[in-house]
Design a protein around this motif. Structure first.
Motif, PDB file in Angstrom:
ATOM      1  N   PHE A  72      -0.002  23.783  13.467  1.00 46.97           N
ATOM      2  CA  PHE A  72       1.427  23.664  13.203  1.00 46.97           C
ATOM      3  C   PHE A  72       1.833  24.552  12.039  1.00 46.97           C
ATOM      4  CE2 PHE A  72       0.604  19.389  15.108  1.00 46.97           C
ATOM      5  CZ  PHE A  72       1.417  19.544  16.224  1.00 46.97           C
ATOM      6  N   ILE A  73       2.979  25.199  12.191  1.00 43.69           N
ATOM      7  CA  ILE A  73       3.532  25.984  11.092  1.00 43.69           C
ATOM      8  C   ILE A  73       4.883  25.440  10.646  1.00 43.69           C
ATOM      9  CG2 ILE A  73       2.265  28.100  11.580  1.00 43.69           C
ATOM     10  CD1 ILE A  73       4.752  29.172  12.991  1.00 43.69           C
ATOM     11  N   ASP A  74       5.473  24.560  11.458  1.00 37.37           N
ATOM     12  CA  ASP A  74       6.734  23.937  11.061  1.00 37.37           C
ATOM     13  C   ASP A  74       7.019  22.750  11.978  1.00 37.37           C
ATOM     14  OD1 ASP A  74       8.984  23.537   9.543  1.00 37.37           O
ATOM     15  OD2 ASP A  74       9.972  25.405  10.124  1.00 37.37           O
ATOM     16  N   THR A  84       5.558  11.196  15.231  1.00 40.71           N
ATOM     17  CA  THR A  84       4.104  11.184  15.064  1.00 40.71           C
ATOM     18  C   THR A  84       3.625  10.220  13.987  1.00 40.71           C
ATOM     19  OG1 THR A  84       4.137  12.991  13.448  1.00 40.71           O
ATOM     20  CG2 THR A  84       3.933  13.590  15.798  1.00 40.71           C
ATOM     21  N   GLY A  85       4.498   9.898  13.043  1.00 38.79           N
ATOM     22  CA  GLY A  85       4.094   9.043  11.937  1.00 38.79           C
ATOM     23  C   GLY A  85       3.400   9.796  10.812  1.00 38.79           C
ATOM     24  N   TYR A  86       3.393  11.122  10.911  1.00 40.88           N
ATOM     25  CA  TYR A  86       2.789  11.956   9.872  1.00 40.88           C
ATOM     26  C   TYR A  86       3.880  12.681   9.095  1.00 40.88           C
ATOM     27  CZ  TYR A  86      -1.665  11.414  12.331  1.00 40.88           C
ATOM     28  OH  TYR A  86      -2.791  10.906  12.918  1.00 40.88           O
ATOM     29  N   SER A  87       3.601  12.961   7.827  1.00 44.53           N
ATOM     30  CA  SER A  87       4.537  13.752   7.024  1.00 44.53           C
ATOM     31  C   SER A  87       4.392  15.225   7.409  1.00 44.53           C
ATOM     32  CB  SER A  87       4.240  13.587   5.535  1.00 44.53           C
ATOM     33  OG  SER A  87       3.010  14.218   5.215  1.00 44.53           O
ATOM     34  N   ARG A  88       5.386  16.005   7.053  1.00 50.41           N
ATOM     35  CA  ARG A  88       5.332  17.444   7.331  1.00 50.41           C
ATOM     36  C   ARG A  88       4.089  18.063   6.715  1.00 50.41           C
ATOM     37  NH1 ARG A  88       6.881  22.379   5.284  1.00 50.41           N
ATOM     38  NH2 ARG A  88       7.634  23.852   6.861  1.00 50.41           N
ATOM     39  N   GLU A  99       1.255  16.715   6.057  1.00 51.75           N
ATOM     40  CA  GLU A  99       0.067  16.316   6.818  1.00 51.75           C
ATOM     41  C   GLU A  99      -0.026  17.099   8.133  1.00 51.75           C
ATOM     42  OE1 GLU A  99      -0.731  11.649   5.827  1.00 51.75           O
ATOM     43  OE2 GLU A  99       1.157  12.141   6.855  1.00 51.75           O
ATOM     44  N   LEU A 100       1.120  17.253   8.807  1.00 47.57           N
ATOM     45  CA  LEU A 100       1.122  17.968  10.078  1.00 47.57           C
ATOM     46  C   LEU A 100       0.735  19.433   9.910  1.00 47.57           C
ATOM     47  CD1 LEU A 100       4.274  16.293  11.594  1.00 47.57           C
ATOM     48  CD2 LEU A 100       1.978  16.247  12.598  1.00 47.57           C
ATOM     49  N   LEU A 101       1.125  20.036   8.800  1.00 48.65           N
ATOM     50  CA  LEU A 101       0.818  21.447   8.586  1.00 48.65           C
ATOM     51  C   LEU A 101      -0.665  21.697   8.308  1.00 48.65           C
ATOM     52  CD1 LEU A 101       3.951  22.671   6.604  1.00 48.65           C
ATOM     53  CD2 LEU A 101       3.524  22.689   9.074  1.00 48.65           C
TER      54      LEU A 101
END
Length: 108
Positions: free
Chosen positions: A59-61, A70-74, A76-78
């Motif tokens: 993920f880039i954005d 998803t329940g994840y913060s940005r 965390e996702l990055l």
């Protein structure tokens, strides 16, 4: 097609060549983003969950709706990729979709 500008030289509408020849006043509305800021605002504030990833799946954005889904913060996702969020039984289909997009033969 040609872009019709308003008095401030901002894109106002679009006219096709045929319309331009037959009726110079004919126009239909067209939204033309004036900058990446417009795109960014739409992306971030959309109620539809969206994420952008590189070809390797990282993920880039993402937008807030995707974080909520998803329940994840940005942040965390990055640090992860779309394959990590995909159930292991769905991975073959996910890989097939990616392969199809890369070869311009996408199908579900």
């Amino acid at each position: 097609a040609r872009v019709v500008l308003d008095s401030e030289k901002k894109a106002e509408s679009l006219a096709t060549p045929e319309e331009s020849k037959t009726d110079a006043s004919f126009k239909f509305p067209l939204y033309v983003p004036r900058s990446d800021v417009d795109y960014r605002e739409v992306f971030l504030n959309s109620g539809v969950a969206m994420a952008i990833s590189r070809i390797d799946g990282n993920f880039i954005d993402c937008n807030t709706a995707f974080e909520e889904l998803t329940g994840y913060s940005r942040s965390e996702l990055l640090t992860t990729n779309m394959f990590a969020l995909t159930h292991h039984e769905d991975l073959p289909k996910m890989f097939a979709c990616v392969r199809g997009m890369l070869t311009n033969k996408y199908s579900i």
